[in-house]
Each structure stands twice: as structure tokens, then as C-alpha cells.
Motif scaffolding. Structure first.
Motif, mmCIF file in Angstrom:
data_model
loop_
_atom_site.group_PDB
_atom_site.id
_atom_site.type_symbol
_atom_site.label_atom_id
_atom_site.label_comp_id
_atom_site.label_asym_id
_atom_site.label_seq_id
_atom_site.Cartn_x
_atom_site.Cartn_y
_atom_site.Cartn_z
ATOM 1 N N HIS A 63 0.815 -1.216 0.000
ATOM 2 C CA HIS A 63 0.000 0.000 0.000
ATOM 3 C C HIS A 63 0.846 1.263 0.000
ATOM 4 O O HIS A 63 0.285 2.366 0.009
ATOM 5 N N GLY A 64 2.169 1.132 -0.002
ATOM 6 C CA GLY A 64 3.032 2.311 -0.010
ATOM 7 C C GLY A 64 4.000 2.290 1.156
ATOM 8 O O GLY A 64 4.061 1.298 1.906
ATOM 9 N N GLU A 81 -6.320 -4.676 -1.168
ATOM 10 C CA GLU A 81 -5.796 -4.504 -2.527
ATOM 11 C C GLU A 81 -6.473 -5.613 -3.337
ATOM 12 O O GLU A 81 -6.047 -6.762 -3.277
ATOM 13 N N ASP A 101 -7.954 -0.355 -2.026
ATOM 14 C CA ASP A 101 -6.789 0.322 -2.603
ATOM 15 C C ASP A 101 -6.615 -0.178 -4.027
ATOM 16 O O ASP A 101 -6.155 -1.294 -4.251
ATOM 17 N N LYS A 147 -1.728 6.132 -9.991
ATOM 18 C CA LYS A 147 -0.889 5.697 -11.120
ATOM 19 C C LYS A 147 -1.412 6.142 -12.493
ATOM 20 O O LYS A 147 -1.122 7.223 -12.926
HETATM 21 C C1 PLP Z 1 -1.764 -0.886 -4.473
HETATM 22 C C2 PLP Z 1 -0.837 0.261 -4.234
HETATM 23 N N1 PLP Z 1 -1.141 1.152 -3.283
HETATM 24 C C3 PLP Z 1 -0.376 2.240 -3.032
HETATM 25 C C4 PLP Z 1 0.788 2.449 -3.750
HETATM 26 C C5 PLP Z 1 1.631 3.653 -3.443
HETATM 27 O O1 PLP Z 1 1.563 4.566 -4.482
HETATM 28 P P1 PLP Z 1 2.689 5.688 -4.649
HETATM 29 O O2 PLP Z 1 3.952 4.992 -5.007
HETATM 30 O O3 PLP Z 1 2.143 6.571 -5.760
HETATM 31 O O4 PLP Z 1 2.781 6.425 -3.375
HETATM 32 C C6 PLP Z 1 1.142 1.544 -4.767
HETATM 33 C C7 PLP Z 1 2.378 1.722 -5.549
HETATM 34 O O5 PLP Z 1 2.894 0.841 -6.180
HETATM 35 C C8 PLP Z 1 0.318 0.429 -5.012
HETATM 36 O O6 PLP Z 1 0.598 -0.481 -5.953
#
Ligand code: PLP
Length: 463
Positions: free
Chosen positions: A186-187, A250, A283, A313
Motif C-alpha cells: 500500500h506504499g 488490494e 486500494d 498511477k
Molecule cells: C496498491 C498500491 N497502493 C499504493 C501504492 C503507493 O503509491 P505511490 O507509489 O504513488 O505512493 C502503490 C504503488 O505501487 C500500489 O501499488
């Protein structure tokens, strides 16, 4: 009395239109020189490239994963690197360049953003294009009675995730625990790195959140997987009664290795969560715009069950959407930067084009390209069963396993594939997968044929 603002008159000024047309024409003309994989243009450029890569690694405090330093130009799925070499970009900055490189119409939208009054928009300064984008995101989120009332823009996926968590914590205060799936990503902020299921990403960090993990969906054991996860959830609820604020899901695991979940699986979990007043965050930072539905929660038919959704993204601008009963108190959410004016304009262009030009739906471009690419990888698997298995994934997220998912061999393969002209990326562990996030707006089947033959050649060469 004038019905147009000065801005409208400025943007519609024939000189601006002409300048944009000239840029689009020049782009198309120069793009004629990019149509296949190629090595560096000269030894001098190759040498400068090497020096730049070394200096960059030194300055940023670590090597880049790939020897990728873009020149700033490309043609659809092709990207030119700073040594003049050309590669197929089948990972697109991990899912960002959805329309490929130097897309002339998208560049037109980016120019609209670039000539507007400010580079960045945010807290005290939102222009009409932010309003237009927020309206589109909400309208699309509600096409199947989603009932999302609010949408807060953000400049990174993880910041949008943080906003989602804050909304749920405040609503369900004083609960403090979070549920998430094993292998989730999730980051990496101080908070969210406690949720992302990777110990290395939180090494040395203080424990900011308390997280409990549930097994993700296992397609090889549909009912068993649902039962196991629900039983585990019930155990947690007994062990920590009234302590959970939210579960973050996710729904298609990206970094975990391109694993889609299942409608029945999510519905069974959500039913228990609802009975226990635990908020549901989806997410879809990586999966947004990549299934046959714009939102991944729509693909899994969770419209009425979700409380908060996070996107990012391919949408260029990230966002947290939420329902009326999750509206936070004033002051909880605010950012100097919600996004750049160019990204906001690009986002609207990409999303409205996708909707208008039949990317979505059963017969949309995403499904067609998925089927074509999958069938080609399947043929390859038949030819080389000891070297490749798959394909896996969904829509514009496609993955395969090489050498039984051995991490070191997969890494070597991805570097060799890069060297041979195709950019992919690794995901997951045990097995490690090779994945592609396709530039859907720029891709044609002939590109896939070409890429699959480069994959085959690379597999032949890595004995
Ligand atoms: C499912 C998911 N959530 C959150 C993120 C975090 O995004 P960012 O890299 O734009 O902060 C990503 C990045 O790969 C992701 O795949």
C-alpha cells in the motif's frame, strides 16, 4: 456582458491552438524515427550515458533498478533512452504512462495544464480543471449506485491511502487496529509501511500502526480460501474485540505478483466487517483503469459495500473517494499540493478518452489486448514449458513466471529482457513473477507479437 472568462479566451486564442498543432505535428514527424528496438545511437552517447548513470546513482544514494535514463521522447510503447537506444516500455513506470510515450493528443492536454496560471494546485488554490476531474471521478464511481459523495485529490498513491486511513480512524475512533491481506502493498510512508507486508520496508522504523493480516484469495481452492480467511478474521475479532477501525484491501495484488481476488471472497469478508462496524477501504492505486471496469471495485461488484476507495498511477492524479457517512471533520484532510496542473489536465484527458473510445466493457480494448497477449504467452508456454508458466493477471496487468519463479533467475531474466529491448518488472516472491503493465492507449497487436518474440529469444539465451 462577457460569458467567457479571460482564461477561456486565452486558451481558445488561435495562436495557442496553432502552437499546439505545430507541437503535435513536430511530435508526429520526429516519432517517425522511432518504430523499433535499437541500441545506442553513438559511442559518445553511450559513454555519456554510462557517466550520467554513475553520477545519478551517486547523487541519489543508490543504483537505479534498471539502467534507464529517459531522453524525454518516445513513440507510443517505445521509449528513447538518453543514449538514443529505444526499448518497448511494457511496465510504464509501474503503470503510469497508460497512453505510452509522447502521445500527441495527451501532450495537447498537458500543454493546456502547462499554460494555465499555476504549476501546482492544492489547498487554497483549485482551478476549474480540478473540479471537472473530481466530478468525472465521482460520476464514474457512481454508475452502478456506488453512492460516493466525496473525492479528495492527492499527489501520490500512498498519501491518498494515508487520507483513507485517517478518514476511517476518525470515524471509528477510538479503534486503532487495521486489517490487511498478506503480501499486500500500500506504499511506504511511516504509517503505511507498517501495513505493506514486507519487513524490509519498515526496518528500523517505529511501529506506528497495529496491523493484522488475513490470507489473500487462493484461486486453486475457492471455497476453502474463503472459509480460511473468514475463520481467521473471526479469530481476530474475538481476540481484539472493538479494536478494528478498517480493513484495507488490494483487490488485485500488484506488487505481490498480479493476483486477482474474487467477488465471493470479498463479499464474505465484507459481510463480517460490516457486522462489526469496520470500514472497508479498497486500494486500487495499481488496478484502477486496468480491468474491464474503470474502478476495480466495480469489476468485483462491490459498489454498495465499499466505504472508501483509493486510486492512482494511470490516473496521474491520485484520489481518495468516500461516502457521506465517512466525511471527516474539517481540518483532517488538507494538502498544499493536490497535484500539478499538467497532471490534472492529463488525468481528465486519459479518463475521458478511455470512456469515450471503448476501452472498458466486455468488448473493450482492455479485454481484447489482454486476450491477445495472454494467448501469445500461452503459446510460448506450450513451446517452452520448462521455462515459462502463465500467463496470470487480469486486464492490463499481465504476468508470467520464468524458471519456476526462482528469484535470482527471474531477476537475471528481467535484466536480459531489458538489454534485449523490453522493459518489464518483477513482483512477488515464492514464486517471483515477471509482470507487464501495458501502455493500453498506445498498444497494437503487432507490438505484442514483437515483444513476445523478444521474450522467446531471451528465454532461449538464458539457459
Ligand atoms: C496498491 C498500491 N497502493 C499504493 C501504492 C503507493 O503509491 P505511490 O507509489 O504513488 O505512493 C502503490 C504503488 O505501487 C500500489 O501499488
Amino acid at each position: 456582458m462577457s460569458q467567457s472568462t479571460r482564461a477561456q479566451k486565452f486558451f481558445e486564442d488561435p495562436r495557442i491552438q496553432q502552437a499546439k498543432q505545430l507541437i503535435a505535428d513536430a511530435t508526429r514527424e520526429h516519432q517517425k524515427n522511432i518504430g523499433q528496438v535499437q541500441g545506442p545511437l553513438s559511442e559518445q552517447l553511450a559513454q555519456n550515458y554510462e557517466e550520467s548513470l554513475q553520477k545519478l546513482a551517486q547523487n541519489r544514494g543508490g543504483n537505479l533498478f534498471y539502467r534507464y535514463l529517459g531522453s524525454g521522447f518516445g513513440n507510443g510503447p517505445f521509449v528513447e533512452l538518453a543514449d538514443g537506444s529505444v526499448k518497448y516500455d511494457f511496465i510504464t513506470g509501474i503503470g503510469v504512462h497508460y497512453f505510452g510515450h509522447s502521445h500527441p493528443e495527451l501532450m495537447g492536454a498537458i500543454i493546456d495544464g502547462a499554460i494555465s496560471n499555476t504549476a501546482m494546485q492544492g489547498h487554497l488554490q483549485q482551478n476549474t480543471d480540478s473540479h471537472r476531474l473530481i466530478s468525472l471521478l465521482l460520476e464514474q464511481a457512481n454508475i452502478n449506485q456506488g453512492q460516493f459523495e466525496h473525492c479528495f485529490l492527492s499527489s501520490s498513491g500512498v498519501m491518498a491511502v494515508e487520507n483513507a486511513l485517517k478518514i476511517c480512524f476518525q470515524k471509528n475512533a477510538p479503534t486503532h487496529r487495521v486489517l490487511a491481506f498478506e503480501r499486500c502493498f500500500h506504499g511506504r510512508t511511516l504509517g503505511v509501511s507498517q501495513i505493506t507486508d514486507k519487513a524490509a520496508y519498515r526496518q528500523g522504523l517505529p511501529p506506528t500502526l497495529t496491523v493484522d493480516y488475513l490470507p489473500f484469495y487462493d484461486s486453486s481452492d475457492h471455497q476453502g480460501s474463503i472459509d480460511r480467511t473468514c475463520q481467521q478474521l473471526q479469530k481476530y475479532l474475538k481476540r481484539y474485540p472493538c479494536q478494528y477501525s478498517c480493513m484495507i484491501m488490494e483487490v488485485i495484488q500488484g506488487e505481490g505478483g498480479s493476483y486477482p481476488g474474487h467477488e465471493d471472497f470479498f463479499k464474505a469478508i465484507i459481510q463480517i466487517l460490516k457486522e462489526n462496524h469496520i470500514s472497508v477501504i479498497i486500494d486500487e492505486v495499481q488496478s484502477f483503469g486496468r480491468t474491464k471496469n474503470l474502478y476495480a471495485f466495480q469489476y468485483f461488484k462491490l459498489d454498495q459495500l465499499v466505504d472508501v476507495v483509493v486510486i492512482g498511477k494511470m490516473s496521474q492524479v491520485c484520489a481518495t473517494l468516500f461516502k457521506a457517512n465517512h466525511k471527516p471533520k474539517p481540518g483532517l484532510l488538507s494538502q498544499t499540493f493536490t497535484s500539478s496542473s499538467t497532471a490534472i489536465s492529463a488525468s481528465y484527458h486519459i479518463l475521458s478518452t478511455m470512456i469515450k473510445e471503448n476501452y472498458l466493457g466486455e468488448k473493450g480494448k482492455i479485454q481484447k489486448i489482454h486476450q491477445y497477449f495472454s494467448s501469445k504467452l500461452k503459446e510460448l508456454e506450450k513451446k517452452m514449458p520448462d521455462k515459462i508458466t502463465g500467463p496470470y493477471g487480469i486486464g492490463a496487468m499481465i504476468a508470467m513466471t520464468v524458471y519456476n519463479g526462482d528469484m535470482e533467475l527471474s531477476k537475471k531474466f528481467s535484466f536480459d529482457l531489458f538489454q534485449n529491448g523490453v522493459i518489464s518488472f518483477m513482483a512477488g516472491a515464492n514464486p517471483t513473477r515477471i509482470r507487464f503493465l501495458i501502455p493500453m492507449g498506445a498498444i497494437e497487436t503487432k507490438h505484442i507479437d514483437d515483444v513476445v518474440s523478444i521474450i522467446e529469444r531471451t528465454l532461449q539465451q538464458t539457459e
